[in-house]
Design an enzyme around this catalytic site. Structure first.
Site, PDB file in Angstrom:
ATOM      1  N   GLU A  51       0.822  -1.218   0.000  1.00  0.00           N
ATOM      2  CA  GLU A  51       0.000   0.000   0.000  1.00  0.00           C
ATOM      3  C   GLU A  51       0.854   1.265   0.000  1.00  0.00           C
ATOM      4  O   GLU A  51       0.471   2.266  -0.613  1.00  0.00           O
ATOM      5  CB  GLU A  51      -0.940   0.015   1.215  1.00  0.00           C
ATOM      6  CG  GLU A  51      -2.073  -0.995   1.153  1.00  0.00           C
ATOM      7  CD  GLU A  51      -1.729  -2.325   1.799  1.00  0.00           C
ATOM      8  OE1 GLU A  51      -2.628  -3.177   1.924  1.00  0.00           O
ATOM      9  OE2 GLU A  51      -0.534  -2.510   2.181  1.00  0.00           O
ATOM     10  N   PHE A 113     -11.984  -7.083  13.626  1.00  0.00           N
ATOM     11  CA  PHE A 113     -10.818  -7.462  12.826  1.00  0.00           C
ATOM     12  C   PHE A 113     -10.495  -6.378  11.809  1.00  0.00           C
ATOM     13  O   PHE A 113     -11.347  -5.928  11.053  1.00  0.00           O
ATOM     14  CB  PHE A 113     -11.105  -8.789  12.112  1.00  0.00           C
ATOM     15  CG  PHE A 113      -9.978  -9.259  11.241  1.00  0.00           C
ATOM     16  CD1 PHE A 113      -8.768  -9.671  11.789  1.00  0.00           C
ATOM     17  CD2 PHE A 113     -10.116  -9.277   9.855  1.00  0.00           C
ATOM     18  CE1 PHE A 113      -7.730 -10.095  10.980  1.00  0.00           C
ATOM     19  CE2 PHE A 113      -9.093  -9.713   9.038  1.00  0.00           C
ATOM     20  CZ  PHE A 113      -7.887 -10.123   9.606  1.00  0.00           C
ATOM     21  N   GLN A 114      -9.259  -5.934  11.811  1.00  0.00           N
ATOM     22  CA  GLN A 114      -8.727  -4.923  10.905  1.00  0.00           C
ATOM     23  C   GLN A 114      -9.474  -3.586  11.013  1.00  0.00           C
ATOM     24  O   GLN A 114      -9.572  -2.838  10.042  1.00  0.00           O
ATOM     25  CB  GLN A 114      -8.723  -5.425   9.445  1.00  0.00           C
ATOM     26  CG  GLN A 114      -7.695  -6.526   9.219  1.00  0.00           C
ATOM     27  CD  GLN A 114      -7.466  -6.847   7.758  1.00  0.00           C
ATOM     28  OE1 GLN A 114      -8.342  -6.647   6.914  1.00  0.00           O
ATOM     29  NE2 GLN A 114      -6.289  -7.354   7.439  1.00  0.00           N
ATOM     30  N   LYS A 163     -17.765  -0.617   5.163  1.00  0.00           N
ATOM     31  CA  LYS A 163     -18.087  -1.605   4.136  1.00  0.00           C
ATOM     32  C   LYS A 163     -19.572  -1.642   3.806  1.00  0.00           C
ATOM     33  O   LYS A 163     -19.954  -1.812   2.638  1.00  0.00           O
ATOM     34  CB  LYS A 163     -17.606  -2.991   4.578  1.00  0.00           C
ATOM     35  CG  LYS A 163     -17.772  -4.052   3.489  1.00  0.00           C
ATOM     36  CD  LYS A 163     -17.156  -5.389   3.883  1.00  0.00           C
ATOM     37  CE  LYS A 163     -17.276  -6.394   2.731  1.00  0.00           C
ATOM     38  NZ  LYS A 163     -16.643  -7.693   3.080  1.00  0.00           N
ATOM     39  N   MET A 470      24.247   9.433   3.623  1.00  0.00           N
ATOM     40  CA  MET A 470      24.048  10.733   4.258  1.00  0.00           C
ATOM     41  C   MET A 470      24.197  10.629   5.774  1.00  0.00           C
ATOM     42  O   MET A 470      24.804  11.495   6.415  1.00  0.00           O
ATOM     43  CB  MET A 470      22.658  11.278   3.908  1.00  0.00           C
ATOM     44  CG  MET A 470      22.428  12.703   4.373  1.00  0.00           C
ATOM     45  SD  MET A 470      23.329  13.913   3.389  1.00  0.00           S
ATOM     46  CE  MET A 470      22.184  14.140   2.032  1.00  0.00           C
TER      47      MET A 470
END
Length: 538
Positions: A51, A113-114, A163, A470
């Site tokens: 993602e 969940f999630q 959803k 760096m």
């Protein structure tokens, strides 16, 4: 017409003329992906390997075009994986709409969940964000998200959709005919006249410009102002390409990694005209001493940037293009003043290739010079963050805006490859190169799978020094050589082979140009892994 929430999402994207979306599917957003599977709206969707890669790809697409980038993600870890990409866009004022799905309304707050409160997490790094609890509100909310992302100072907006809202149906009404655009606030003619008089009277003026010039499409106006009044100019890293690298008035980048002449010019100026720049700590490294001899005029679309880091004498809040259009007719034409001769003298001390570059060994400057020669001025160069980024900003001959894509404000390692994917999909007619370091490349190298899947011919140039260069340089300068950043690198050519991609390793100066030429000619993705000394500094 009766539509589900998922269909409404796609219809509104089509209204907003979105043709490309990046994302990654998951349980709560599957209704949207199901509608996407059947869509006849001409919307392309590219699934990335992560993602974060999708967010950076949407960002790269936006930077290359000026359009709004769009990214999809599912709930929980899917949405939190967008956070770095959203913050990257926010810091550099890049328009983006992130559409995330969440658990159904009935489960919100139950630690299902999630489930994650993504709007709370992203509130500090978005211009605005929304939770859509009713399908009837969905279309107008997404329309509002695009309006906010593009109005004023651009930036990312997040829309979170439970959803059950994507599954519910309601009557979809197309967007009403656009009303007459709201007239922007009038710019006070007296202030315009006062600023023009300051410019005309200045003996040691300097223009300092940033990414706001590119965002507003005002690059030709900055060129006209500088050349009409013979004003030397310098820029932030985000302003690269507004003036040509070889323009005699362009002193290049200013600040921590900038040119000496630019810093001395700001220090000696009697007028500093700041256009679409925000005085970051990388430019105004010591705010109390910055341009202390000058009157400072700042032009910026974001009122909150005025007097935030540096005290300003005069300010004009507004789109820099509109402001410059109003100022330019009042500016007197001038021949190059003695001030320009002083700046030209200072330029002899500017950043130049180190003497070691003449020793026959392969150095980072050789890489940047060779890539610039072979790529041409229409190539889009995308970098990650580190020594290679600063070398590219200093030495690559950028002559146009939107050809240099980099994470300036957040400094995001791992940005380069996915952003290059987005830039290529936005501008497939252009050669797109990702100049990166071994540390940055490893952060999102899984996006090689995206390159392979979608036949994306990005050319990846790795400066491989087996260190976080760096950070190692800072540890050398400020931490008594206490190095803690040596990298255990894989063989990048074998990783490319695993993805069925072309790769070549370079170890000597003689091998460099043939390898680059072969990679650029190659029809698909190509990796040039260039081994350089671990202790090169910039």
């Amino acid at each position: 017409m009766l539509m589900t929430g998922s269909q409404i999402v796609l219809e509104v994207l089509a209204e907003e003329k979105v043709d490309t979306v990046f994302g990654y599917p998951g349980g709560t957003i599957l209704n949207v992906y199901d509608a996407l599977y059947d869509n006849q709206l001409g919307i392309r969707h590219f699934i990335t390997a992560h993602e974060q890669g999708a967010a950076h790809a949407a960002d790269g697409y936006a930077r290359a075009t000026g359009k709004t980038g769009v990214v999809f993600a599912t709930s929980g870890p899917g949405s939190t994986n967008l956070v770095t990409g959203i913050a990257t866009a926010y810091m550099d004022s890049i328009p983006m709409v992130a559409i995330t799905a969440n658990v159904p309304n009935a489960q919100i707050g139950s630690d299902s969940f999630q489930e994650v409160y993504i709007t709370g997490i992203t509130m500090p790094i978005t211009k605005h964000n929304f939770v859509v609890r009713r399908v009837e509100d969905l279309a107008d909310t997404i329309r509002q998200a695009f309006s906010i992302a593009n109005s004023g100072r651009p930036g990312p907006v997040l829309v979170d959709i439970p959803k059950d809202v994507t599954a519910a149906s309601c009557e979809f009404l197309p967007a009403p005919a656009p009303a007459a655009p709201e007239r922007p606030a009038e710019i006070d003619p007296a202030v315009i006249a006062e600023v023009a008089a300051l410019i005309n009277a200045a003996e040691r003026p300097v223009i300092h410009f940033g990414g706001g010039v590119i965002g507003s499409g005002a690059s030709p106006l900055v060129y006209e102002l500088a050349h009409r009044a013979s004003i030397p100019a310098c820029h932030t890293i985000m302003g690269t390409g507004v003036l040509s690298y070889n323009d005699p008035l362009n002193m290049g980048m200013v600040g921590m990694h900038g040119n000496i002449s630019a810093g001395l010019a700001i220090n000696g100026a009697d007028l500093l005209l700041v256009i679409g720049a925000r005085f970051s700590d990388r430019v105004a490294t010591k705010p109390s001493d910055f341009a202390r001899r000058a009157r400072i005029v700042q032009i910026d679309i974001d009122r909150s940037e005025i007097n935030k880091n540096i005290h300003i004498d005069y300010s004009i809040v507004g789109d820099v293009g509109r402001v410059l259009e109003a100022v330019l007719p009042l500016i007197e034409r001038k021949e190059p003043p003695a001030w320009q001769a002083q700046i030209d003298a200072w330029r002899t001390d500017d950043v130049v290739p180190p003497a070691s570059a003449l020793d026959g060994k392969l150095h980072p400057y050789d890489i940047i010079h060779a890539v610039a020669e072979l790529a041409g001025e229409d190539a889009i160069i995308v970098t990650d963050v580190g020594q290679h980024q600063m070398l590219t900003a200093e030495f690559f001959n950028f002559n146009k805006p939107r050809k240099f894509i980099t994470s300036g404000g957040l400094g995001t390692m791992g940005f380069g490859l996915p952003a290059a994917i987005g830039a290529y999909l936005a501008k497939p007619e252009n050669l797109v190169l990702n100049i990166t370091g071994d540390g940055s490349f490893q952060m999102n190298l899984q996006e090689l799978a995206t390159c392979r899947e979608h036949h994306i011919p990005v050319k990846i140039i790795i400066m491989n020094n087996s260190y976080l260069g760096m950070v190692r340089q800072m540890q050398e300068k400020f931490y008594n050589n206490c190095y803690q950043v040596e990298m255990t690198n894989p063989d990048f050519t074998k990783i490319a082979e695993a993805y069925d991609l072309f790769a070549v390793r370079v170890r000597t100066k003689e091998e460099l140009i043939p390898a680059l030429e072969k990679a650029i000619r190659h029809q698909g993705t190509a990796i040039v892994d260039i081994v350089i000394d671990s202790f090169e500094n910039i």
